[in-house]
Design a protein around this motif. Structure first.
Motif, PDB file in Angstrom:
ATOM      1  N   LEU A   4     -62.724 -22.991  38.968  1.00 39.00           N
ATOM      2  CA  LEU A   4     -62.064 -21.773  39.401  1.00 39.00           C
ATOM      3  C   LEU A   4     -60.791 -21.527  38.607  1.00 39.00           C
ATOM      4  N   ASN A   5     -60.044 -22.595  38.343  1.00 36.61           N
ATOM      5  CA  ASN A   5     -58.831 -22.433  37.552  1.00 36.61           C
ATOM      6  C   ASN A   5     -59.151 -21.942  36.149  1.00 36.61           C
ATOM      7  N   CYS A   6     -60.214 -22.470  35.546  1.00 38.38           N
ATOM      8  CA  CYS A   6     -60.603 -22.022  34.213  1.00 38.38           C
ATOM      9  C   CYS A   6     -60.975 -20.549  34.227  1.00 38.38           C
ATOM     10  N   VAL A   7     -61.687 -20.115  35.266  1.00 38.82           N
ATOM     11  CA  VAL A   7     -62.049 -18.705  35.385  1.00 38.82           C
ATOM     12  C   VAL A   7     -60.796 -17.844  35.439  1.00 38.82           C
ATOM     13  N   ARG A   8     -59.815 -18.239  36.257  1.00 41.16           N
ATOM     14  CA  ARG A   8     -58.580 -17.482  36.353  1.00 41.16           C
ATOM     15  C   ARG A   8     -57.884 -17.410  35.006  1.00 41.16           C
ATOM     16  N   LEU A   9     -57.857 -18.504  34.268  1.00 38.33           N
ATOM     17  CA  LEU A   9     -57.142 -18.518  33.002  1.00 38.33           C
ATOM     18  C   LEU A   9     -57.882 -17.743  31.932  1.00 38.33           C
ATOM     19  N   PHE A  10     -59.214 -17.782  31.933  1.00 40.01           N
ATOM     20  CA  PHE A  10     -59.935 -16.940  30.996  1.00 40.01           C
ATOM     21  C   PHE A  10     -59.621 -15.473  31.256  1.00 40.01           C
ATOM     22  N   ALA A  11     -59.608 -15.100  32.539  1.00 37.75           N
ATOM     23  CA  ALA A  11     -59.284 -13.715  32.882  1.00 37.75           C
ATOM     24  C   ALA A  11     -57.855 -13.384  32.464  1.00 37.75           C
ATOM     25  N   ALA A  12     -56.934 -14.313  32.720  1.00 32.93           N
ATOM     26  CA  ALA A  12     -55.538 -14.078  32.331  1.00 32.93           C
ATOM     27  C   ALA A  12     -55.391 -14.014  30.825  1.00 32.93           C
ATOM     28  N   ALA A  13     -56.203 -14.796  30.112  1.00 33.26           N
ATOM     29  CA  ALA A  13     -56.092 -14.817  28.652  1.00 33.26           C
ATOM     30  C   ALA A  13     -56.403 -13.464  28.043  1.00 33.26           C
ATOM     31  N   LEU A  14     -57.193 -12.637  28.740  1.00 33.54           N
ATOM     32  CA  LEU A  14     -57.443 -11.294  28.242  1.00 33.54           C
ATOM     33  C   LEU A  14     -56.147 -10.524  28.100  1.00 33.54           C
ATOM     34  N   SER A  70     -59.210  -2.541  17.672  1.00 32.60           N
ATOM     35  CA  SER A  70     -60.175  -3.055  18.646  1.00 32.60           C
ATOM     36  C   SER A  70     -59.908  -4.518  18.934  1.00 32.60           C
ATOM     37  N   LEU A  71     -60.269  -4.934  20.140  1.00 36.85           N
ATOM     38  CA  LEU A  71     -60.183  -6.317  20.579  1.00 36.85           C
ATOM     39  C   LEU A  71     -61.467  -6.646  21.318  1.00 36.85           C
ATOM     40  N   ASP A  72     -62.143  -7.732  20.919  1.00 38.33           N
ATOM     41  CA  ASP A  72     -63.414  -8.102  21.534  1.00 38.33           C
ATOM     42  C   ASP A  72     -63.434  -9.585  21.860  1.00 38.33           C
ATOM     43  N   ILE A  73     -63.857  -9.905  23.076  1.00 33.64           N
ATOM     44  CA  ILE A  73     -64.084 -11.280  23.520  1.00 33.64           C
ATOM     45  C   ILE A  73     -65.472 -11.319  24.136  1.00 33.64           C
ATOM     46  N   ASP A  74     -66.329 -12.186  23.619  1.00 34.91           N
ATOM     47  CA  ASP A  74     -67.708 -12.267  24.111  1.00 34.91           C
ATOM     48  C   ASP A  74     -68.063 -13.734  24.298  1.00 34.91           C
ATOM     49  N   SER A  75     -68.414 -14.103  25.526  1.00 31.47           N
ATOM     50  CA  SER A  75     -68.759 -15.490  25.812  1.00 31.47           C
ATOM     51  C   SER A  75     -69.822 -15.527  26.902  1.00 31.47           C
ATOM     52  N   ARG A  76     -70.231 -16.715  27.249  1.00 31.78           N
ATOM     53  CA  ARG A  76     -71.216 -16.885  28.312  1.00 31.78           C
ATOM     54  C   ARG A  76     -70.679 -16.429  29.650  1.00 31.78           C
ATOM     55  N   LEU A  77     -69.349 -16.489  29.825  1.00 32.53           N
ATOM     56  CA  LEU A  77     -68.739 -16.158  31.105  1.00 32.53           C
ATOM     57  C   LEU A  77     -68.341 -14.697  31.238  1.00 32.53           C
ATOM     58  N   MET A  78     -68.045 -14.047  30.096  1.00 35.29           N
ATOM     59  CA  MET A  78     -67.514 -12.693  30.210  1.00 35.29           C
ATOM     60  C   MET A  78     -67.647 -11.954  28.893  1.00 35.29           C
ATOM     61  N   ARG A  79     -67.537 -10.618  28.990  1.00 42.03           N
ATOM     62  CA  ARG A  79     -67.452  -9.747  27.817  1.00 42.03           C
ATOM     63  C   ARG A  79     -66.282  -8.792  28.031  1.00 42.03           C
ATOM     64  N   ASN A  80     -65.432  -8.710  27.046  1.00 41.94           N
ATOM     65  CA  ASN A  80     -64.280  -7.819  27.108  1.00 41.94           C
ATOM     66  C   ASN A  80     -64.206  -7.040  25.808  1.00 41.94           C
ATOM     67  N   SER A  81     -64.102  -5.720  25.912  1.00 42.83           N
ATOM     68  CA  SER A  81     -64.033  -4.883  24.717  1.00 42.83           C
ATOM     69  C   SER A  81     -62.985  -3.804  24.928  1.00 42.83           C
ATOM     70  N   GLU A  82     -62.062  -3.680  23.974  1.00 39.71           N
ATOM     71  CA  GLU A  82     -61.035  -2.641  24.020  1.00 39.71           C
ATOM     72  C   GLU A  82     -61.018  -1.892  22.704  1.00 39.71           C
ATOM     73  N   LEU A  83     -60.747  -0.608  22.783  1.00 44.95           N
ATOM     74  CA  LEU A  83     -60.645   0.224  21.589  1.00 44.95           C
ATOM     75  C   LEU A  83     -59.564   1.270  21.809  1.00 44.95           C
ATOM     76  N   SER A  84     -58.665   1.397  20.844  1.00 40.94           N
ATOM     77  CA  SER A  84     -57.655   2.452  20.871  1.00 40.94           C
ATOM     78  C   SER A  84     -57.761   3.258  19.581  1.00 40.94           C
ATOM     79  N   ILE A  85     -57.838   4.563  19.722  1.00 43.38           N
ATOM     80  CA  ILE A  85     -57.808   5.486  18.586  1.00 43.38           C
ATOM     81  C   ILE A  85     -56.472   6.211  18.649  1.00 43.38           C
TER      82      ILE A  85
END
Length: 254
Positions: A4-14, A70-85
């Motif tokens: 659970l702590n790892c999940v929280r930190l992965f989310a925070a790392a975004l 753009s910023l992209d994080i893709d792993s087994r636990l989550m996918r995060n994608s950001e784009l600013s124009i």
């Protein structure tokens, strides 16, 4: 509990890449030194334990005098994608569109934000969250409002030797965010581009919060993010470290 702590930190790392403050050259000088495209890869660690998760950030020149960050994080636990124009004027990003999509940890969220700068400036937001119906709203912003991705690029223009505390405002999702910034000094780090002198900066969402994020920016690389650390408690933190770089400073690679 460790999982659970790892999940929280992965989310925070975004959030580590979303709140970098400003830095040292004047706007006039920087107008002579326009943005240069780059691509950076980071490794995410949890409490100094390496993980297989990587983050990729890329800046590209677009059409009609625009840029795409753009910023992209893709792993087994989550996918995060950001784009600013955005457009770049007077050493400041002026956002046109910002998109953020996150899926992981049984959560799903998408923000589509359009920025309008004709007086009075405003942002229109469409939110898709989990299984809820789309939410559409609009709210006013100021001329100084940033989005949370292009805020990375203001790191070359705002700091000076006489001031160490700052506040920045971003529009993200349904509301504004205020970031409290403190400059803490300089530190030399080992990087894929050799040893670099960096400026160490700390960000808190609340002035008295125990949770904080620390950033190391390299002036020699146009204040590019080299390392970031989000601290939940003394023994629990997530960290981003630059592991690869492609761009105008490739000549520094060893």
């Amino acid at each position: 509990m460790a999982d659970l702590n790892c999940v929280r930190l992965f989310a925070a790392a975004l959030a580590l890449l979303w709140a970098i403050p400003a830095a040292a050259e004047t706007a006039a000088a920087q107008e002579q030194h326009p943005l240069q495209p780059f691509s950076v890869e980071y490794r995410i660690n949890v409490s100094r334990i390496p993980t297989p998760v990587k983050a990729d950030m890329r800046l590209e020149a677009g059409e009609d005098d625009t840029y795409r960050l753009s910023l992209d994080i893709d792993s087994r636990l989550m996918r995060n994608s950001e784009l600013s124009i955005f457009r770049w004027r007077d050493c400041e990003p002026r956002t046109l569109h910002y998109l953020h999509s996150f899926k992981g940890f049984r959560r799903e969220r998408d923000y589509q934000m359009d920025f309008f700068w004709a007086p009075p400036p405003r942002v229109d937001v469409v939110t898709h969250s989990d299984d809820e119906e789309p939410d559409t709203r609009s709210y006013p912003i100021t001329e100084e409002t940033l989005d949370e991705l292009t805020m990375l690029l203001t790191a070359r223009c705002r700091l000076n030797d006489e001031q160490t505390d700052y506040q920045l405002t971003t529009a993200y999702g349904k509301r504004h965010r205020t970031h409290f910034i403190q400059v803490q000094g300089r530190e030399t780090l080992n990087t894929p581009l050799g040893k670099l002198e960096t400026i160490r900066i700390e960000k808190r969402r609340d002035q008295d919060s125990r949770r904080r994020t620390v950033f190391w920016l390299a002036p020699e690389l146009d204040y590019l993010l080299v390392r970031a650390r989000h601290i939940e408690s003394p023994g629990l933190f997530g960290e981003l470290r630059m592991i690869d770089y492609e761009g105008p400073f490739d000549y520094l690679k060893q």
